[in-house]
Design a protein around this motif. Sequence first.
Motif, PDB file in Angstrom:
ATOM      1  N   ALA A  16      54.539  33.061  28.812  1.00  0.00           N
ATOM      2  CA  ALA A  16      54.062  32.064  29.525  1.00  0.00           C
ATOM      3  C   ALA A  16      52.828  31.500  28.906  1.00  0.00           C
ATOM      4  CB  ALA A  16      54.014  32.521  30.869  1.00  0.00           C
ATOM      5  N   HIS A  17      51.701  32.348  28.695  1.00  0.00           N
ATOM      6  CA  HIS A  17      50.435  32.084  27.894  1.00  0.00           C
ATOM      7  C   HIS A  17      50.639  31.328  26.769  1.00  0.00           C
ATOM      8  CE1 HIS A  17      46.533  32.385  26.127  1.00  0.00           C
ATOM      9  NE2 HIS A  17      47.181  32.943  25.072  1.00  0.00           N
ATOM     10  N   GLN A  18      51.786  31.814  25.865  1.00  0.00           N
ATOM     11  CA  GLN A  18      52.029  30.792  24.565  1.00  0.00           C
ATOM     12  C   GLN A  18      52.592  29.725  24.795  1.00  0.00           C
ATOM     13  OE1 GLN A  18      54.740  33.750  22.604  1.00  0.00           O
ATOM     14  NE2 GLN A  18      53.217  35.118  21.892  1.00  0.00           N
ATOM     15  N   ASP A  19      53.446  29.460  25.840  1.00  0.00           N
ATOM     16  CA  ASP A  19      53.817  28.221  26.201  1.00  0.00           C
ATOM     17  C   ASP A  19      52.733  27.314  26.761  1.00  0.00           C
ATOM     18  OD1 ASP A  19      56.565  28.742  25.543  1.00  0.00           O
ATOM     19  OD2 ASP A  19      57.215  29.250  27.566  1.00  0.00           O
ATOM     20  N   ARG A  20      51.958  28.022  27.266  1.00  0.00           N
ATOM     21  CA  ARG A  20      50.645  27.178  27.819  1.00  0.00           C
ATOM     22  C   ARG A  20      49.742  26.791  26.747  1.00  0.00           C
ATOM     23  NH1 ARG A  20      50.719  30.938  31.903  1.00  0.00           N
ATOM     24  NH2 ARG A  20      49.037  31.860  31.031  1.00  0.00           N
ATOM     25  N   THR A  26      49.483  20.182  22.893  1.00  0.00           N
ATOM     26  CA  THR A  26      48.291  21.138  22.035  1.00  0.00           C
ATOM     27  C   THR A  26      48.588  21.203  20.497  1.00  0.00           C
ATOM     28  OG1 THR A  26      49.413  23.166  22.498  1.00  0.00           O
ATOM     29  CG2 THR A  26      47.780  22.458  24.367  1.00  0.00           C
ATOM     30  N   THR A  27      49.701  20.952  20.212  1.00  0.00           N
ATOM     31  CA  THR A  27      49.980  21.037  18.650  1.00  0.00           C
ATOM     32  C   THR A  27      50.897  19.983  17.988  1.00  0.00           C
ATOM     33  OG1 THR A  27      50.430  22.541  16.945  1.00  0.00           O
ATOM     34  CG2 THR A  27      51.575  22.970  19.042  1.00  0.00           C
ATOM     35  N   THR A  28      50.779  19.686  17.011  1.00  0.00           N
ATOM     36  CA  THR A  28      51.844  18.569  16.576  1.00  0.00           C
ATOM     37  C   THR A  28      53.195  19.358  16.024  1.00  0.00           C
ATOM     38  OG1 THR A  28      51.166  19.119  14.143  1.00  0.00           O
ATOM     39  CG2 THR A  28      49.917  17.395  15.076  1.00  0.00           C
ATOM     40  N   THR A  29      53.378  20.365  16.184  1.00  0.00           N
ATOM     41  CA  THR A  29      54.633  21.221  15.901  1.00  0.00           C
ATOM     42  C   THR A  29      55.349  21.429  17.427  1.00  0.00           C
ATOM     43  OG1 THR A  29      53.790  23.508  16.373  1.00  0.00           O
ATOM     44  CG2 THR A  29      53.848  22.568  14.197  1.00  0.00           C
ATOM     45  N   GLU A  30      54.334  20.913  18.426  1.00  0.00           N
ATOM     46  CA  GLU A  30      55.229  21.177  19.683  1.00  0.00           C
ATOM     47  C   GLU A  30      55.438  22.752  20.206  1.00  0.00           C
ATOM     48  OE1 GLU A  30      58.013  18.387  20.673  1.00  0.00           O
ATOM     49  OE2 GLU A  30      57.024  16.750  20.329  1.00  0.00           O
ATOM     50  N   GLY A  31      54.762  23.542  19.388  1.00  0.00           N
ATOM     51  CA  GLY A  31      55.245  25.234  19.536  1.00  0.00           C
ATOM     52  C   GLY A  31      56.474  25.502  18.880  1.00  0.00           C
ATOM     53  N   LYS A  32      57.282  24.509  18.270  1.00  0.00           N
ATOM     54  CA  LYS A  32      58.691  25.085  17.762  1.00  0.00           C
ATOM     55  C   LYS A  32      58.377  25.339  16.152  1.00  0.00           C
ATOM     56  CE  LYS A  32      60.476  23.154  21.170  1.00  0.00           C
ATOM     57  NZ  LYS A  32      60.790  24.069  22.255  1.00  0.00           N
ATOM     58  N   HIS A  33      59.138  26.571  15.715  1.00  0.00           N
ATOM     59  CA  HIS A  33      58.788  27.139  14.451  1.00  0.00           C
ATOM     60  C   HIS A  33      60.268  27.557  14.074  1.00  0.00           C
ATOM     61  CE1 HIS A  33      54.702  26.657  14.883  1.00  0.00           C
ATOM     62  NE2 HIS A  33      54.623  27.221  15.891  1.00  0.00           N
ATOM     63  N   SER A  76      58.604  37.407  19.131  1.00  0.00           N
ATOM     64  CA  SER A  76      60.056  37.751  19.089  1.00  0.00           C
ATOM     65  C   SER A  76      60.941  37.045  19.772  1.00  0.00           C
ATOM     66  CB  SER A  76      60.367  39.147  19.195  1.00  0.00           C
ATOM     67  OG  SER A  76      59.471  39.848  17.795  1.00  0.00           O
ATOM     68  N   VAL A  77      60.453  36.988  21.112  1.00  0.00           N
ATOM     69  CA  VAL A  77      61.334  36.448  22.105  1.00  0.00           C
ATOM     70  C   VAL A  77      61.217  34.814  21.939  1.00  0.00           C
ATOM     71  CG1 VAL A  77      61.593  35.913  24.873  1.00  0.00           C
ATOM     72  CG2 VAL A  77      61.027  38.094  23.793  1.00  0.00           C
ATOM     73  N   ALA A  78      60.207  34.516  21.677  1.00  0.00           N
ATOM     74  CA  ALA A  78      60.156  32.907  21.352  1.00  0.00           C
ATOM     75  C   ALA A  78      60.950  32.600  20.159  1.00  0.00           C
ATOM     76  CB  ALA A  78      58.584  32.581  21.228  1.00  0.00           C
ATOM     77  N   CYS A  79      60.921  33.322  18.858  1.00  0.00           N
ATOM     78  CA  CYS A  79      61.729  33.069  17.844  1.00  0.00           C
ATOM     79  C   CYS A  79      63.156  32.922  18.545  1.00  0.00           C
ATOM     80  CB  CYS A  79      61.615  34.055  17.021  1.00  0.00           C
ATOM     81  SG  CYS A  79      62.435  33.890  15.288  1.00  0.00           S
ATOM     82  N   MET A  80      63.671  33.758  19.194  1.00  0.00           N
ATOM     83  CA  MET A  80      65.149  33.870  19.764  1.00  0.00           C
ATOM     84  C   MET A  80      65.236  32.699  20.764  1.00  0.00           C
ATOM     85  SD  MET A  80      66.275  37.902  19.720  1.00  0.00           S
ATOM     86  CE  MET A  80      64.894  38.348  20.760  1.00  0.00           C
ATOM     87  N   GLU A  81      64.381  32.366  21.426  1.00  0.00           N
ATOM     88  CA  GLU A  81      64.623  31.305  22.357  1.00  0.00           C
ATOM     89  C   GLU A  81      64.892  29.933  21.616  1.00  0.00           C
ATOM     90  OE1 GLU A  81      61.742  32.756  25.929  1.00  0.00           O
ATOM     91  OE2 GLU A  81      60.965  31.286  24.568  1.00  0.00           O
ATOM     92  N   GLN A  82      64.314  29.762  20.661  1.00  0.00           N
ATOM     93  CA  GLN A  82      64.175  28.506  19.713  1.00  0.00           C
ATOM     94  C   GLN A  82      65.199  28.460  18.841  1.00  0.00           C
ATOM     95  OE1 GLN A  82      60.303  27.290  18.438  1.00  0.00           O
ATOM     96  NE2 GLN A  82      59.124  27.746  20.237  1.00  0.00           N
ATOM     97  N   ASN A  83      65.618  29.577  18.124  1.00  0.00           N
ATOM     98  CA  ASN A  83      66.412  29.787  16.957  1.00  0.00           C
ATOM     99  C   ASN A  83      67.787  30.186  17.288  1.00  0.00           C
ATOM    100  OD1 ASN A  83      64.767  28.610  14.703  1.00  0.00           O
ATOM    101  ND2 ASN A  83      63.373  30.074  15.669  1.00  0.00           N
TER     102      ASN A  83
END
Length: 102
Positions: A16-20, A26-33, A76-83
């Motif tokens: 949740a902190h990372q998403d905020r 907040t970033t040009t990547t929109e937090g997507k990687h 790791s969780v964010a990586c799997m959420e996105q990819n």
Amino acid sequence: MPKRAEVYQAIDAERAHQDRRWNKDTTTTEGKHSVAEFVLYMEDYIVQARSQLTRNGDPVASALALDTVRKIAALSVACMEQNGIVLRNQRDESFEPIQGDG
């Protein structure tokens, strides 16, 4: 020792902190990687944790490193959420990930 549910709660709070912190506002990547980018970020944090452990004595060293480990777990969780996700029982079959939202 914490129970698994408490560990997952800490990881979820970090996500949740990372998403905020990292989003379209907040970033040009929109937090997507990509997977590669996430692995590089995690590696950087692993190096940080290693430095925390070698430059401090316990219990401070372990507390600092555990703070960083929480961040790595959330990455790791964010990586799997996105990819996508490759399930353990799926690994030996098709290697086709369950698609993420990224």
